[in-house]
Scaffold this motif. Structure first.
Motif, PDB file in Angstrom:
ATOM      1  N   UNK A 107       0.853  -1.173   0.000  1.00 13.58           N
ATOM      2  CA  UNK A 107       0.000   0.000   0.000  1.00 13.58           C
ATOM      3  C   UNK A 107       0.895   1.230   0.000  1.00 13.58           C
ATOM      4  N   UNK A 108       0.916   1.956  -1.116  1.00  9.54           N
ATOM      5  CA  UNK A 108       1.815   3.107  -1.232  1.00  9.54           C
ATOM      6  C   UNK A 108       1.420   4.208  -0.261  1.00  9.54           C
ATOM      7  N   UNK A 109       0.097   4.420  -0.104  1.00  6.83           N
ATOM      8  CA  UNK A 109      -0.364   5.508   0.771  1.00  6.83           C
ATOM      9  C   UNK A 109       0.069   5.246   2.213  1.00  6.83           C
ATOM     10  N   UNK A 110      -0.099   3.976   2.652  1.00  5.57           N
ATOM     11  CA  UNK A 110       0.256   3.648   4.035  1.00  5.57           C
ATOM     12  C   UNK A 110       1.750   3.868   4.264  1.00  5.57           C
ATOM     13  N   UNK A 111       2.568   3.387   3.304  1.00  5.66           N
ATOM     14  CA  UNK A 111       4.008   3.571   3.432  1.00  5.66           C
ATOM     15  C   UNK A 111       4.357   5.054   3.497  1.00  5.66           C
ATOM     16  N   UNK A 112       3.685   5.856   2.675  1.00  4.71           N
ATOM     17  CA  UNK A 112       3.987   7.291   2.662  1.00  4.71           C
ATOM     18  C   UNK A 112       3.644   7.919   4.004  1.00  4.71           C
ATOM     19  N   UNK A 113       2.471   7.536   4.561  1.00  5.66           N
ATOM     20  CA  UNK A 113       2.061   8.117   5.849  1.00  5.66           C
ATOM     21  C   UNK A 113       3.045   7.728   6.943  1.00  5.66           C
ATOM     22  N   UNK A 114       3.498   6.434   6.922  1.00  7.12           N
ATOM     23  CA  UNK A 114       4.439   5.983   7.942  1.00  7.12           C
ATOM     24  C   UNK A 114       5.753   6.735   7.816  1.00  7.12           C
ATOM     25  N   UNK A 115       6.245   6.906   6.572  1.00  8.60           N
ATOM     26  CA  UNK A 115       7.501   7.622   6.370  1.00  8.60           C
ATOM     27  C   UNK A 115       7.370   9.069   6.828  1.00  8.60           C
ATOM     28  N   UNK A 116       6.210   9.706   6.533  1.00  8.57           N
ATOM     29  CA  UNK A 116       5.977  11.088   6.956  1.00  8.57           C
ATOM     30  C   UNK A 116       5.990  11.187   8.480  1.00  8.57           C
ATOM     31  N   UNK A 117       5.291  10.234   9.138  1.00 12.45           N
ATOM     32  CA  UNK A 117       5.270  10.236  10.601  1.00 12.45           C
ATOM     33  C   UNK A 117       6.657  10.058  11.176  1.00 12.45           C
ATOM     34  N   UNK A 118       7.446   9.147  10.574  1.00 12.39           N
ATOM     35  CA  UNK A 118       8.818   8.938  11.043  1.00 12.39           C
ATOM     36  C   UNK A 118       9.636  10.203  10.888  1.00 12.39           C
ATOM     37  N   UNK A 119       9.456  10.919   9.765  1.00 10.98           N
ATOM     38  CA  UNK A 119      10.207  12.148   9.551  1.00 10.98           C
ATOM     39  C   UNK A 119       9.846  13.200  10.580  1.00 10.98           C
ATOM     40  N   UNK A 120       8.543  13.356  10.853  1.00 11.21           N
ATOM     41  CA  UNK A 120       8.113  14.338  11.857  1.00 11.21           C
ATOM     42  C   UNK A 120       8.708  13.997  13.219  1.00 11.21           C
TER      43      UNK A 120
END
Lengths: 193, 145
Positions: free
Chosen positions: A85-98
């Motif tokens: 799931x690309x969206x889920x991966x993107x959200x997780x990466x964004x959260x990790x960055x924050x």
């Protein structure tokens, strides 16, 4: 300084093991990766001079590995492919960055200085004499133990240990409720709808 | 769940007792060296896990029924709460009511030694019970399918 470098390397190893555990398709590899992360954590505990933590960490890690591998060997077929799931991966990466940015700001600070004390500085050492310093000065007179950690766990902070024991008790009770045999039999006797 | 080969059985027969005695030692000397009730309880549980894996689930169930683990688990928790309640003799909940003794002696630290023993009993019995429940649950084929 070398110890800091070792710990950073081990944290990197733990991150890699965690990513492998999440992303691999084989359940056995995931369990082994989780075990590797746990053993790296126990080595970090040892390097930081905390044998009281490293000891149970190694033990629990071994027992968990044995249990999980045992479960996987008996029910191999329950593993299911998680959909990409690309969206889920993107959200997780964004959260990790924050999270990383927040941690960086807390440790380094923007201009007003760090809000988190430097690595290795105890949090409660400030003030006169400070809680940590007072414990370290008086624990043998106060509690009569030679191992300061046990004096804090079971004398100064015994309420926390009572809470931990309650957590284990409730967790074990939950396990019994899930695994109890009465419910299994009754479910097997009823005709399936 | 079947047991393992006779080599594993014989080695387990030799080692498991030593492992469990070491667990009791660790939980008895928690106030002197690193370790304590939790680590000692997990070591005792590791010895029992070795026995169960080597000799099979049926034999383990004959020796140590799961219901007995429930009783031991509950009595360990009760003993820990009792140690805490006995502190009322000295003034309050969790107050160290026994004499402190000399540092570095086995009998020192007041209530810390009995509290460690209670925690060790609780952790060992609870984890052994969970392990037996898991082993016996995986032995039966699931009836839903």
């Amino acid at each position: 300084m070398t110890i800091d470098l070792f710990i950073l390397l081990l944290i990197g190893f733990m991150l890699a093991a965690g990513l492998i555990a999440v992303e691999t398709s084989d359940l056995l590899s995931a369990v082994i990766a989780v075990g590797a992360a746990g053993f790296a954590l126990s080595v970090i505990d040892l390097l930081l001079g905390a044998p009281d933590l490293a000891f149970p960490q190694v033990l629990v890690e071994i027992i968990t590995l044995v249990l999980l591998i045992r479960m996987i060997m008996t029910r191999r077929d329950t593993s299911r492919q998680t959909p990409r799931d690309t969206l889920r991966t993107a959200v997780v990466l964004l959260g990790g960055g924050v999270f990383l940015v927040a941690a960086f700001l807390a440790v380094v600070g923007l201009g007003a200085g760090a809000t988190v004390p430097a690595f290795g500085e105890p949090l409660l050492a400030g003030g006169h004499p400070g809680v940590s310093a007072a414990y370290l000065w008086q624990f043998d007179k106060d509690t009569g133990v030679a191992n300061c950690v046990m004096g804090i766990l079971l004398d100064y902070r015994a309420y926390d240990t009572l809470g931990e024991a309650t957590v284990i008790f409730v967790a074990i009770m939950g396990g019994y409720v899930v695994l109890r045999k009465v419910g299994r039999k009754r479910q097997a006797q009823e005709p399936s709808p | 769940m079947k047991g393992m080969t006779s080599i594993v059985r014989d080695v387990t027969r030799l080692v498991a007792g030593v492992v469990m005695v070491y667990g009791v030692y660790v939980s008895c000397t928690g106030h002197l060296t690193p370790g304590g009730g939790f680590a000692g309880g997990v070591i005792i549980m590791a010895g029992v896990v070795m026995l169960v894996l080597a000799f099979g689930g049926e034999r383990a169930n004959e020796l140590l029924a799961e219901s007995r683990c429930h009783v031991l688990d509950g009595s360990g928790a009760l003993a820990f709460a009792l140690v805490a309640l006995l502190g009322f003799f000295a003034g309050g909940f969790f107050v160290n009511f026994l004499p402190r003794g000399r540092v570095h002696q086995l009998v020192s630290g007041g209530m810390i030694l009995p509290a460690n023993l209670a925690i060790s009993l609780k952790v060992a019995a609870g984890l052994i019970g969970i392990f037996l429940a898991l082993v016996l649950a995986t032995r039966q084929p699931s009836s839903q399918e």
